[in-house]
Scaffold this motif. Sequence first.
Motif, PDB file in Angstrom:
ATOM      1  N   ASP A 127      25.351  -9.176 -15.440  1.00  0.00           N
ATOM      2  CA  ASP A 127      25.071  -9.617 -16.801  1.00  0.00           C
ATOM      3  C   ASP A 127      25.957  -8.868 -17.789  1.00  0.00           C
ATOM      4  O   ASP A 127      25.482  -8.126 -18.663  1.00  0.00           O
ATOM      5  CB  ASP A 127      23.587  -9.393 -17.126  1.00  0.00           C
ATOM      6  N   LYS A 128      27.253  -9.052 -17.631  1.00  0.00           N
ATOM      7  CA  LYS A 128      28.214  -8.444 -18.546  1.00  0.00           C
ATOM      8  C   LYS A 128      29.514  -9.248 -18.475  1.00  0.00           C
ATOM      9  O   LYS A 128      29.742  -9.984 -17.508  1.00  0.00           O
ATOM     10  CB  LYS A 128      28.456  -6.978 -18.195  1.00  0.00           C
ATOM     11  N   PRO A 129      30.359  -9.133 -19.484  1.00  0.00           N
ATOM     12  CA  PRO A 129      31.586  -9.940 -19.519  1.00  0.00           C
ATOM     13  C   PRO A 129      32.601  -9.483 -18.470  1.00  0.00           C
ATOM     14  O   PRO A 129      32.575  -8.335 -18.005  1.00  0.00           O
ATOM     15  CB  PRO A 129      32.119  -9.728 -20.934  1.00  0.00           C
ATOM     16  N   TYR A 130      33.496 -10.397 -18.116  1.00  0.00           N
ATOM     17  CA  TYR A 130      34.598 -10.064 -17.205  1.00  0.00           C
ATOM     18  C   TYR A 130      35.557  -9.096 -17.891  1.00  0.00           C
ATOM     19  O   TYR A 130      35.652  -9.045 -19.123  1.00  0.00           O
ATOM     20  CB  TYR A 130      35.389 -11.315 -16.827  1.00  0.00           C
ATOM     21  N   LEU A 131      36.299  -8.352 -17.088  1.00  0.00           N
ATOM     22  CA  LEU A 131      37.387  -7.541 -17.626  1.00  0.00           C
ATOM     23  C   LEU A 131      38.479  -8.465 -18.160  1.00  0.00           C
ATOM     24  O   LEU A 131      38.724  -9.541 -17.611  1.00  0.00           O
ATOM     25  CB  LEU A 131      37.967  -6.637 -16.544  1.00  0.00           C
ATOM     26  N   ILE A 132      39.148  -8.033 -19.217  1.00  0.00           N
ATOM     27  CA  ILE A 132      40.238  -8.838 -19.774  1.00  0.00           C
ATOM     28  C   ILE A 132      41.445  -8.746 -18.831  1.00  0.00           C
ATOM     29  O   ILE A 132      41.545  -7.822 -18.011  1.00  0.00           O
ATOM     30  CB  ILE A 132      40.608  -8.358 -21.192  1.00  0.00           C
ATOM     31  N   PRO A 133      42.370  -9.693 -18.900  1.00  0.00           N
ATOM     32  CA  PRO A 133      43.502  -9.697 -17.962  1.00  0.00           C
ATOM     33  C   PRO A 133      44.285  -8.397 -17.893  1.00  0.00           C
ATOM     34  O   PRO A 133      44.661  -7.959 -16.796  1.00  0.00           O
ATOM     35  CB  PRO A 133      44.372 -10.840 -18.507  1.00  0.00           C
ATOM     36  N   SER A 134      44.556  -7.761 -19.028  1.00  0.00           N
ATOM     37  CA  SER A 134      45.379  -6.543 -19.008  1.00  0.00           C
ATOM     38  C   SER A 134      44.715  -5.430 -18.195  1.00  0.00           C
ATOM     39  O   SER A 134      45.408  -4.645 -17.531  1.00  0.00           O
ATOM     40  CB  SER A 134      45.651  -6.058 -20.442  1.00  0.00           C
ATOM     41  N   GLU A 135      43.384  -5.348 -18.226  1.00  0.00           N
ATOM     42  CA  GLU A 135      42.675  -4.304 -17.471  1.00  0.00           C
ATOM     43  C   GLU A 135      42.759  -4.586 -15.964  1.00  0.00           C
ATOM     44  O   GLU A 135      42.934  -3.665 -15.158  1.00  0.00           O
ATOM     45  CB  GLU A 135      41.219  -4.231 -17.918  1.00  0.00           C
ATOM     46  N   ILE A 136      42.646  -5.842 -15.605  1.00  0.00           N
ATOM     47  CA  ILE A 136      42.784  -6.200 -14.191  1.00  0.00           C
ATOM     48  C   ILE A 136      44.226  -5.989 -13.737  1.00  0.00           C
ATOM     49  O   ILE A 136      44.485  -5.452 -12.650  1.00  0.00           O
ATOM     50  CB  ILE A 136      42.350  -7.666 -13.968  1.00  0.00           C
ATOM     51  N   GLU A 137      45.183  -6.384 -14.583  1.00  0.00           N
ATOM     52  CA  GLU A 137      46.595  -6.229 -14.234  1.00  0.00           C
ATOM     53  C   GLU A 137      46.957  -4.760 -14.028  1.00  0.00           C
ATOM     54  O   GLU A 137      47.774  -4.425 -13.159  1.00  0.00           O
ATOM     55  CB  GLU A 137      47.469  -6.840 -15.332  1.00  0.00           C
ATOM     56  N   LYS A 138      46.368  -3.873 -14.821  1.00  0.00           N
ATOM     57  CA  LYS A 138      46.659  -2.442 -14.682  1.00  0.00           C
ATOM     58  C   LYS A 138      46.213  -1.936 -13.313  1.00  0.00           C
ATOM     59  O   LYS A 138      46.942  -1.211 -12.633  1.00  0.00           O
ATOM     60  CB  LYS A 138      45.963  -1.659 -15.791  1.00  0.00           C
ATOM     61  N   LYS A 139      44.992  -2.333 -12.893  1.00  0.00           N
ATOM     62  CA  LYS A 139      44.501  -1.921 -11.578  1.00  0.00           C
ATOM     63  C   LYS A 139      45.349  -2.521 -10.458  1.00  0.00           C
ATOM     64  O   LYS A 139      45.610  -1.873  -9.442  1.00  0.00           O
ATOM     65  CB  LYS A 139      43.041  -2.366 -11.406  1.00  0.00           C
ATOM     66  N   VAL A 140      45.770  -3.751 -10.663  1.00  0.00           N
ATOM     67  CA  VAL A 140      46.616  -4.410  -9.660  1.00  0.00           C
ATOM     68  C   VAL A 140      47.962  -3.705  -9.558  1.00  0.00           C
ATOM     69  O   VAL A 140      48.495  -3.505  -8.458  1.00  0.00           O
ATOM     70  CB  VAL A 140      46.800  -5.903 -10.015  1.00  0.00           C
ATOM     71  N   GLN A 141      48.527  -3.317 -10.702  1.00  0.00           N
ATOM     72  CA  GLN A 141      49.807  -2.611 -10.687  1.00  0.00           C
ATOM     73  C   GLN A 141      49.680  -1.255  -9.980  1.00  0.00           C
ATOM     74  O   GLN A 141      50.599  -0.850  -9.243  1.00  0.00           O
ATOM     75  CB  GLN A 141      50.306  -2.406 -12.126  1.00  0.00           C
ATOM     76  N   ASP A 142      48.553  -0.579 -10.175  1.00  0.00           N
ATOM     77  CA  ASP A 142      48.308   0.674  -9.443  1.00  0.00           C
ATOM     78  C   ASP A 142      48.275   0.405  -7.941  1.00  0.00           C
ATOM     79  O   ASP A 142      48.779   1.213  -7.142  1.00  0.00           O
ATOM     80  CB  ASP A 142      46.979   1.295  -9.892  1.00  0.00           C
ATOM     81  N   TYR A 143      47.679  -0.695  -7.564  1.00  0.00           N
ATOM     82  CA  TYR A 143      47.618  -1.090  -6.140  1.00  0.00           C
ATOM     83  C   TYR A 143      49.028  -1.333  -5.603  1.00  0.00           C
ATOM     84  O   TYR A 143      49.359  -0.893  -4.494  1.00  0.00           O
ATOM     85  CB  TYR A 143      46.763  -2.338  -5.992  1.00  0.00           C
ATOM     86  N   PHE A 144      49.861  -2.017  -6.407  1.00  0.00           N
ATOM     87  CA  PHE A 144      51.248  -2.262  -5.987  1.00  0.00           C
ATOM     88  C   PHE A 144      51.991  -0.946  -5.777  1.00  0.00           C
ATOM     89  O   PHE A 144      52.750  -0.787  -4.803  1.00  0.00           O
ATOM     90  CB  PHE A 144      51.979  -3.104  -7.040  1.00  0.00           C
ATOM     91  N   ASP A 145      51.797   0.005  -6.688  1.00  0.00           N
ATOM     92  CA  ASP A 145      52.478   1.288  -6.598  1.00  0.00           C
ATOM     93  C   ASP A 145      52.072   2.035  -5.322  1.00  0.00           C
ATOM     94  O   ASP A 145      52.922   2.632  -4.636  1.00  0.00           O
ATOM     95  CB  ASP A 145      52.167   2.141  -7.832  1.00  0.00           C
ATOM     96  N   LYS A 146      50.770   2.005  -5.005  1.00  0.00           N
ATOM     97  CA  LYS A 146      50.301   2.681  -3.793  1.00  0.00           C
ATOM     98  C   LYS A 146      50.849   2.030  -2.532  1.00  0.00           C
ATOM     99  O   LYS A 146      51.101   2.694  -1.529  1.00  0.00           O
ATOM    100  CB  LYS A 146      48.770   2.671  -3.752  1.00  0.00           C
ATOM    101  N   LYS A 147      51.027   0.719  -2.584  1.00  0.00           N
ATOM    102  CA  LYS A 147      51.535  -0.024  -1.431  1.00  0.00           C
ATOM    103  C   LYS A 147      53.063   0.003  -1.340  1.00  0.00           C
ATOM    104  O   LYS A 147      53.647  -0.466  -0.364  1.00  0.00           O
ATOM    105  CB  LYS A 147      51.074  -1.483  -1.502  1.00  0.00           C
ATOM    106  N   GLY A 148      53.690   0.542  -2.354  1.00  0.00           N
ATOM    107  CA  GLY A 148      55.154   0.589  -2.360  1.00  0.00           C
ATOM    108  C   GLY A 148      55.788  -0.755  -2.665  1.00  0.00           C
ATOM    109  O   GLY A 148      56.942  -0.999  -2.293  1.00  0.00           O
ATOM    110  N   LEU A 149      55.049  -1.607  -3.362  1.00  0.00           N
ATOM    111  CA  LEU A 149      55.570  -2.936  -3.709  1.00  0.00           C
ATOM    112  C   LEU A 149      56.254  -2.855  -5.070  1.00  0.00           C
ATOM    113  O   LEU A 149      55.733  -3.297  -6.086  1.00  0.00           O
ATOM    114  CB  LEU A 149      54.437  -3.964  -3.723  1.00  0.00           C
TER     115      LEU A 149
END
Length: 412
Positions: free
Chosen positions: A66-88
């Motif tokens: 019962d709360k709003p979704y994260l905005i795109p920039s917040e999701i993109e930041k976490k995804v970019q961290d994931y890319f960095d850890k994966k070496g992508l």
Amino acid sequence: MLTTKQNITKKSKKSTFRKISEWLHLWLGLTSGVIVFIVCLTGGIWTWRYETWYFTEPYQRVTALDKPYLIPSEIEKKVQDYFDKKGLKDAEITGINYGKPGKSALIFYHPDSLKFAQLYVNPYTAEILQDKSEAATAEKFFIFIRAGHRFLWLPQKIGSPIVGAACIIFVITMITGLIWWFPLKWTKKTREKSFKVKWSASWKRLNIDLHNVFGFYSLLFVMLLTITGIMFTFRWFEHGVFRTLTWRAPAEKSYDPPTSDTITTVDTHSVNIEDKIWERMHQKYGDRYGKISIDFPEKSNDSYQVMVQFGDGTLIYNNAVHYFDKISGKELLSKGERARPYSSLSLGEKIYRMDFDIHTGQILGLPTKIIAFIACIIGASLPITGFIIWYNRKWGKRNKKVYRKSQVDGAE
């Protein structure tokens, strides 16, 4: 007991038109039966693709909060961290999808210039649920099923016209079947044979009832699914349906989205464009949407394309398409057919746009999917029950006589 003259008189009651219809029904049905069986069976299975994927791929599901979704920039930041850890290092996000509560958000990205992949993300926490670079087992199965449904597992240029031609023959077979089904004289006995299945009858009689009665009750649904399917194969047929519904020639299908202004410079650092688009779409549609897809611009003058789908997020006919400038975030107008609001279409154009959703049974959700599935299974059964009827009438009595003669010879 009928005399020879009376028997001839009784047989001659059938008109030439009816005899021709019955002949066409028999031989067209025998000719196209195998293809119709494959197309109907695979179509019935394909109806449940989304449900199968949803339940066999747990990463598509999240706990609704019962709360709003994260905005795109917040999701993109976490995804970019994931890319960095994966070496992508060369990974590039190309789009983001938001679904209804209980469904994962979906990030589209290119790991490099040649590949395409997806990330399933929790829209409330941005937790990475699944990194998907190839189709899951269930998806591969339905890709196989669709190939059979559309092309008989043949090359598209060969299989598609074969399927389309068989479906046109199937339409003719259904019409001639209705003519054959219609009794010459309405009596209590003919009404029972036409509308009821006698489950206690012999298997031969039961087979005839299944063919005739089930064929009659499913006729409109099977016909509708078949006609909407032919439209995907033959352009002339699609145009004919459009002319029939709208009384005008169809416009040429073209995809020419508006482009971004590459000359104007605007400070966009204070507000992320994707966040601005998401906020605007959420304000406009509230909780009415089934899925919001934001496709990011890839070329220098590309614009953001946003598709809003309603219902469960799979409906196509009434989707809304928006375009936004990549620099200013200003909404751009498109003159293309694709961007015309569904509400502005004529009645005929609205029905025409429903083609895919009607064909797949998803037009009204689960109820119409069940109807489409049942219609497909009955459609697949018609060539089988029809062949058995023909075989029994053509060879059944002869085999029975041979069997009886062999019993008599054996007894002697």
